[in-house]
Scaffold this motif. Sequence first.
Motif, PDB file in Angstrom:
ATOM      1  N   ASP A 146      -1.696  11.036  -5.773  1.00  0.00           N
ATOM      2  CA  ASP A 146      -2.945  10.696  -6.449  1.00  0.00           C
ATOM      3  C   ASP A 146      -3.979  11.729  -6.005  1.00  0.00           C
ATOM      4  O   ASP A 146      -4.322  11.817  -4.830  1.00  0.00           O
ATOM      5  CB  ASP A 146      -3.387   9.285  -6.054  1.00  0.00           C
ATOM      6  CG  ASP A 146      -4.625   8.818  -6.800  1.00  0.00           C
ATOM      7  OD1 ASP A 146      -5.411   9.673  -7.256  1.00  0.00           O
ATOM      8  OD2 ASP A 146      -4.824   7.599  -6.922  1.00  0.00           O
ATOM      9  N   ASP A 153      -3.762  11.580  -1.980  1.00  0.00           N
ATOM     10  CA  ASP A 153      -3.054  10.431  -1.430  1.00  0.00           C
ATOM     11  C   ASP A 153      -1.599  10.466  -1.893  1.00  0.00           C
ATOM     12  O   ASP A 153      -1.331  10.457  -3.099  1.00  0.00           O
ATOM     13  CB  ASP A 153      -3.727   9.141  -1.893  1.00  0.00           C
ATOM     14  CG  ASP A 153      -2.985   7.895  -1.412  1.00  0.00           C
ATOM     15  OD1 ASP A 153      -2.579   7.864  -0.242  1.00  0.00           O
ATOM     16  OD2 ASP A 153      -2.804   6.963  -2.220  1.00  0.00           O
ATOM     17  N   ARG A 155       1.307   8.864  -2.985  1.00  0.00           N
ATOM     18  CA  ARG A 155       1.555   7.522  -3.499  1.00  0.00           C
ATOM     19  C   ARG A 155       2.994   7.083  -3.252  1.00  0.00           C
ATOM     20  O   ARG A 155       3.240   5.923  -2.927  1.00  0.00           O
ATOM     21  CB  ARG A 155       1.231   7.480  -4.989  1.00  0.00           C
ATOM     22  CG  ARG A 155       1.343   6.123  -5.606  1.00  0.00           C
ATOM     23  CD  ARG A 155       0.745   6.087  -6.992  1.00  0.00           C
ATOM     24  NE  ARG A 155      -0.711   6.133  -6.969  1.00  0.00           N
ATOM     25  CZ  ARG A 155      -1.465   5.961  -8.050  1.00  0.00           C
ATOM     26  NH1 ARG A 155      -0.899   5.759  -9.226  1.00  0.00           N
ATOM     27  NH2 ARG A 155      -2.776   6.000  -7.953  1.00  0.00           N
ATOM     28  N   LYS A 156       3.948   8.014  -3.410  1.00  0.00           N
ATOM     29  CA  LYS A 156       5.340   7.611  -3.218  1.00  0.00           C
ATOM     30  C   LYS A 156       6.227   8.830  -3.047  1.00  0.00           C
ATOM     31  O   LYS A 156       6.004   9.871  -3.670  1.00  0.00           O
ATOM     32  CB  LYS A 156       5.834   6.798  -4.430  1.00  0.00           C
ATOM     33  CG  LYS A 156       7.221   6.190  -4.231  1.00  0.00           C
ATOM     34  CD  LYS A 156       7.502   5.082  -5.206  1.00  0.00           C
ATOM     35  CE  LYS A 156       8.825   4.391  -4.898  1.00  0.00           C
ATOM     36  NZ  LYS A 156       9.063   3.215  -5.738  1.00  0.00           N
ATOM     37  N   THR A 192       3.520   3.696 -10.429  1.00  0.00           N
ATOM     38  CA  THR A 192       4.145   3.125  -9.235  1.00  0.00           C
ATOM     39  C   THR A 192       5.268   3.989  -8.675  1.00  0.00           C
ATOM     40  O   THR A 192       5.641   3.841  -7.514  1.00  0.00           O
ATOM     41  CB  THR A 192       4.714   1.730  -9.547  1.00  0.00           C
ATOM     42  OG1 THR A 192       5.783   1.866 -10.505  1.00  0.00           O
ATOM     43  CG2 THR A 192       3.633   0.824 -10.112  1.00  0.00           C
TER      44      THR A 192
END
Length: 336
Positions: A146, A153, A155-156, A192
Amino acid sequence: GGRRRVALGTGGPVLAVEGTIEILPAFDVGESAIVAAMSDDGRFLAIVRENDNGRLEIWRKDLTQPENSPRELILPEEVSSYRPSGLAISRNGQVVAWQSGVKVVAFRINTGEFHVVETGRVDRPALSPDGNLMAVPTYPKPQLWDISGEKADLRKEISANGPVFNVRFSRHGEYLALANWNNYVLVLDSETGNLIYRFRGHSGSVLALDFSPDDRWLASGGSDGTVRLWALDPEDPGLRLTLSGHDTDVMSVAFSQDGRAIASLSPEGDARIWTRADDSDVQRDFEYWTYRAEAYESKQLWDSALADWTAAIRCAPDVVVLRTTRPVLFETAAVR
């Protein structure tokens, strides 16, 4: 008119064209253009070059307004040392990102804000249409970042069943697709990073990806020389069509903006335009025409050459922008 060739200067590119061609004003970037990228709708072109003082500059051009000069930005010193080896620009034209060694830089053009993230071994990143998310095909696990805030950031980190060569956001930003070296195509929720579809059909590594404009279809190209068309239908997802004809790796695929044609490109200069009639079923009636030429020495074709049938071709000392009214194969060879 029928197919014809257009030569742009001695030693410049040659094009096999069906329809008419429009040559937009060139970018006089001297000998120092490093990389170029085009947004997936063919609107924005970004070029990173080195100026006379050795600093990196970004040039951004809105190709819908050819009369306007490109916007030029000298990158901050903290960023200018990261020489790019691959470039991406978001669909809205606001964010550019590039890899440099084991790091990835994301730069927001309007504000000058930037992020530098260290990712390990990496190929060219991808940006969501709004420029707020960045996918990075790192090894061993691709990363989803992100980049909308003051700090980037993570995120995954995504489990991808092996190394990933290419990543691609869908046109509306809902999906993120991964091209897997172990023959898989993975489709994730872009927010996600969760897996939605896992497709397998290629007999070799998957190298290239593109979503149709309505995000109902995903095209993939592989080392098996095929282009495969996958349905993103929640009721019946999966392989619908295999297009064969390339003799070697398919390194780039792209849908036209009406979704009725797919372009595919192999590195040795074999490119194909696969088209279908307006009333034909997507599962059949694809035809192709091909033109074989020597690959252009700059290797700057890639996706830039396939965005909405617009091409940005490095033709020293210029970057020439070409647009046609019908699907066209952009390829290059020496002018005799």
